[in-house]
Design a protein around this motif. Structure first.
Motif, PDB file in Angstrom:
ATOM      1  N   ALA A  70       0.831  -1.210   0.000  1.00 10.58           N
ATOM      2  CA  ALA A  70       0.000   0.000   0.000  1.00 10.58           C
ATOM      3  C   ALA A  70       0.862   1.256   0.000  1.00 10.58           C
ATOM      4  CB  ALA A  70      -0.929  -0.007   1.212  1.00 10.58           C
TER       5      ALA A  70
ATOM      6  N   VAL B  25       1.112   4.440  -2.852  1.00 11.19           N
ATOM      7  CA  VAL B  25       0.653   5.816  -2.602  1.00 11.19           C
ATOM      8  C   VAL B  25       1.780   6.799  -2.330  1.00 11.19           C
ATOM      9  CG1 VAL B  25      -1.472   4.866  -1.630  1.00 11.19           C
ATOM     10  CG2 VAL B  25       0.365   5.578  -0.080  1.00 11.19           C
TER      11      VAL B  25
ATOM     12  N   THR C 230      -0.807  12.648  -3.136  1.00 12.71           N
ATOM     13  CA  THR C 230      -1.667  11.716  -2.406  1.00 12.71           C
ATOM     14  C   THR C 230      -2.309  12.450  -1.235  1.00 12.71           C
ATOM     15  OG1 THR C 230      -0.266   9.842  -3.008  1.00 12.71           O
ATOM     16  CG2 THR C 230      -1.730   9.545  -1.129  1.00 12.71           C
ATOM     17  N   SER C 231      -3.566  12.181  -0.975  1.00 16.48           N
ATOM     18  CA  SER C 231      -4.260  12.880   0.110  1.00 16.48           C
ATOM     19  C   SER C 231      -3.698  12.482   1.474  1.00 16.48           C
ATOM     20  CB  SER C 231      -5.761  12.561   0.068  1.00 16.48           C
ATOM     21  OG  SER C 231      -6.006  11.227   0.458  1.00 16.48           O
ATOM     22  N   TYR C 232      -3.799  13.401   2.415  1.00 15.36           N
ATOM     23  CA  TYR C 232      -3.300  13.137   3.761  1.00 15.36           C
ATOM     24  C   TYR C 232      -4.071  11.993   4.409  1.00 15.36           C
ATOM     25  CZ  TYR C 232      -1.816  13.905   8.583  1.00 15.36           C
ATOM     26  OH  TYR C 232      -1.314  13.744   9.846  1.00 15.36           O
ATOM     27  N   THR C 233      -5.378  11.915   4.168  1.00 16.25           N
ATOM     28  CA  THR C 233      -6.191  10.831   4.721  1.00 16.25           C
ATOM     29  C   THR C 233      -5.678   9.474   4.259  1.00 16.25           C
ATOM     30  OG1 THR C 233      -8.143  12.259   4.765  1.00 16.25           O
ATOM     31  CG2 THR C 233      -8.525   9.880   4.876  1.00 16.25           C
ATOM     32  N   THR C 234      -5.280   9.389   3.009  1.00 20.62           N
ATOM     33  CA  THR C 234      -4.734   8.139   2.491  1.00 20.62           C
ATOM     34  C   THR C 234      -3.451   7.766   3.222  1.00 20.62           C
ATOM     35  OG1 THR C 234      -5.666   8.574   0.305  1.00 20.62           O
ATOM     36  CG2 THR C 234      -3.875   6.969   0.432  1.00 20.62           C
ATOM     37  N   PHE C 235      -2.573   8.754   3.435  1.00 21.29           N
ATOM     38  CA  PHE C 235      -1.339   8.482   4.171  1.00 21.29           C
ATOM     39  C   PHE C 235      -1.636   7.990   5.589  1.00 21.29           C
ATOM     40  CE2 PHE C 235       0.939  11.543   1.204  1.00 21.29           C
ATOM     41  CZ  PHE C 235       1.706  10.543   0.614  1.00 21.29           C
TER      42      PHE C 235
ATOM     43  N   LEU D 134      -4.279   6.348   6.645  1.00 22.71           N
ATOM     44  CA  LEU D 134      -4.798   4.979   6.571  1.00 22.71           C
ATOM     45  C   LEU D 134      -3.676   3.974   6.302  1.00 22.71           C
ATOM     46  CD1 LEU D 134      -8.093   5.561   4.531  1.00 22.71           C
ATOM     47  CD2 LEU D 134      -7.879   5.057   6.975  1.00 22.71           C
ATOM     48  N   VAL D 135      -2.764   4.326   5.424  1.00 19.56           N
ATOM     49  CA  VAL D 135      -1.658   3.422   5.116  1.00 19.56           C
ATOM     50  C   VAL D 135      -0.713   3.308   6.311  1.00 19.56           C
ATOM     51  CG1 VAL D 135       0.347   3.061   3.617  1.00 19.56           C
ATOM     52  CG2 VAL D 135      -1.822   3.827   2.641  1.00 19.56           C
TER      53      VAL D 135
END
Length: 461
Positions: A118, A122, A127-132, A134-135
């Motif tokens: 993951a 990303v 890449t969005s902060y929310t994605t970071f 979650l990863v």
């Protein structure tokens, strides 16, 4: 007693149906060889797990201005990984008895592929902060490997060998922290800070290798069962929570500082990613290597005494760090901060050594003696270790949140270090008040045929 028989039909895996490491003849004949083999591959898997858990302590060094994330946001990323890794230790502790040590090592190793792949997908600007977030949360599965690995190896070795085996297992796992930071340094130094995927790609085959080796070379122990009664007793025992608090001060400091060190160097002292990475690994490496020394000193002088003096030394080192932070002196800061790593590693060994000693002392206080006392102490100390390890790791979250608030409000980590100093003072007071202030109760009556055996003082644990 017959040699352990491995079968292939039970639950689809290799199971050893009979296992008695306390039988010296069995241990010398086959037990030690099997236990050492399982220890070797358990250490390797746990080592990779620690590297993945602390992956974002390195990833944030690759995240330059083009990522649009401020220092407070980066501290929240590593804090998220710390929290998930701490919480997941509880179910991982019970997974070994439920699924088998070999089987769960395979599963837990394979789970490490999820956060690594993951992050590989990303890790780029835009890449969005929310994605970071979650990863980063996914990397917490690596933190659980410590609990399951320690629980598994604890079952393979006899009581007289547990200290050495658990110390080696924990130290080998902890070294995964500086190793991933050294690999990050190598990538930044050769390819530059714009190529984090090289680091992530390097770990994917290592994770697969750990799972394959566990499948081919490790065993499950059929006699190992979850003892829910002991777990409930451990939860109700106040010493479980007292030791959890003290472990927050030692292991919580180690893992929290491991996550935050490079980011503090970048944010407060203006180090480049390469400069920060070239210093970040030193503290975790020394802290990992010295952990067995803490246990050995505790064996000789008593865990409570070593822990007390260790917290006093951590307080002194924190004062040095506060002075350096105010004066903006990087050399003095490095001396104090690396000393904190060394002392937290030393304290990890001494506090973990205290746990079985405390419950042995309680067993004698209950009127038990001999093997009955030892068996009761083993049940309770084993059940409490998973919970203590989980709560202690939460201390790493507290450290990263304190840094986040300090840098967000004042632009430096000074206020956070003042808070840490206060925690170490409280740890000193608690250690002295609970385990050193009181004298030992009267001796427990021994069996008529045995020499009188005095009850342990808490100062001896």
């Amino acid at each position: 007693m017959t040699a352990p028989a491995a079968t292939s039909g039970r639950k689809g895996g290799r199971w050893i149906e009979q296992w008695d490491p306390e039988d010296e003849e069995f241990w010398a004949r086959t037990g030690e060889k099997v236990a050492r083999r399982n220890l070797l591959y358990s250490v390797f898997s746990e080592h990779i797990g620690f590297s993945i858990w602390t992956l974002w302590s390195v990833m944030v060094l690759f995240m330059g201005p083009e990522y649009g994330i401020d220092p407070a946001g980066k501290f929240f990323l590593i804090g998220t990984a710390t929290l998930v890794g701490a919480m997941i230790r509880v179910p991982y502790t019970f997974a070994v008895a439920r699924f088998g040590g070999r089987n769960w090592t395979i599963v837990s190793a394979c789970l490490l592929l999820i956060p690594t792949i993951a992050a590989f997908a990303v890790m780029e600007p835009g890449t969005s902060y929310t994605t970071f977030v979650l990863v980063a949360a996914l990397t917490g599965v690596g933190g659980g490997n410590f609990a399951s690995s320690m629980t598994n190896i604890n079952s393979f070795f006899p009581l007289r060998k547990k200290g050495w085996a658990l110390g080696l297992n924990a130290g080998g796992g902890n070294i995964g922290v500086p190793v991933v930071q050294l690999v990050g340094l190598l990538v930044i130094g050769t390819a530059g800070a714009g190529h984090p995927r090289i680091l992530l790609g390097a770990y994917i085959p290592l994770i697969v290798l750990a799972a394959v080796l566990a499948a081919l070379r490790m065993d499950n122990l059929a006699p190992v069962r979850n003892d829910t009664g002991a777990a409930k007793e451990a939860v109700r025992d106040p010493h479980t929570w007292i030791m959890s608090f003290l472990y927050i001060g030692t292991f919580g400091s180690f893992i929290g500082y491991s996550f935050a060190f490079g980011l503090v160097l970048q944010t407060q002292f203006g180090r480049t990613p390469l400069q920060a990475a070239s210093l970040t690994f030193i503290g975790p490496l020394l802290g990992s290597l010295i952990r067995p020394v803490g246990g050995r000193l505790a064996d000789r002088h008593g865990g409570a005494r070593i822990t007390l003096w260790n917290f006093a030394a951590m307080g002194t080192a924190t004062v040095v760090v506060i002075f350096a932070s105010v004066r903006e002196s990087l050399p003095v800061f490095l001396v104090g901060f690396i000393a904190l790593f060394v002392l937290s590693g030393l304290g990890n060994g001494s506090t973990y050594k205290m746990i079985p000693g405390i419950f042995t002392a309680k067993a004698y206080a209950k009127g038990l003696a001999g093997e009955a006392a030892d068996a009761w102490a083993r049940r309770l100390s084993g059940a409490s270790m998973g919970l203590i390890g989980a709560v202690g790791a939460v201390g790493g979250l507290g450290i990263n949140l304190a840094f986040r608030q300090s840098f967000q409000s004042a632009g430096t980590g000074t206020a956070a270090f003042v808070v840490f100093l206060g925690v170490y003072v409280v740890c000193c007071v608690v250690t002295w008040a609970v385990y050193l202030r009181r004298t030992a109760p009267p001796a427990v009556a021994a069996q008529p045929t045995a020499e009188p055996k005095p009850q342990l003082s808490y100062a001896e644990v």
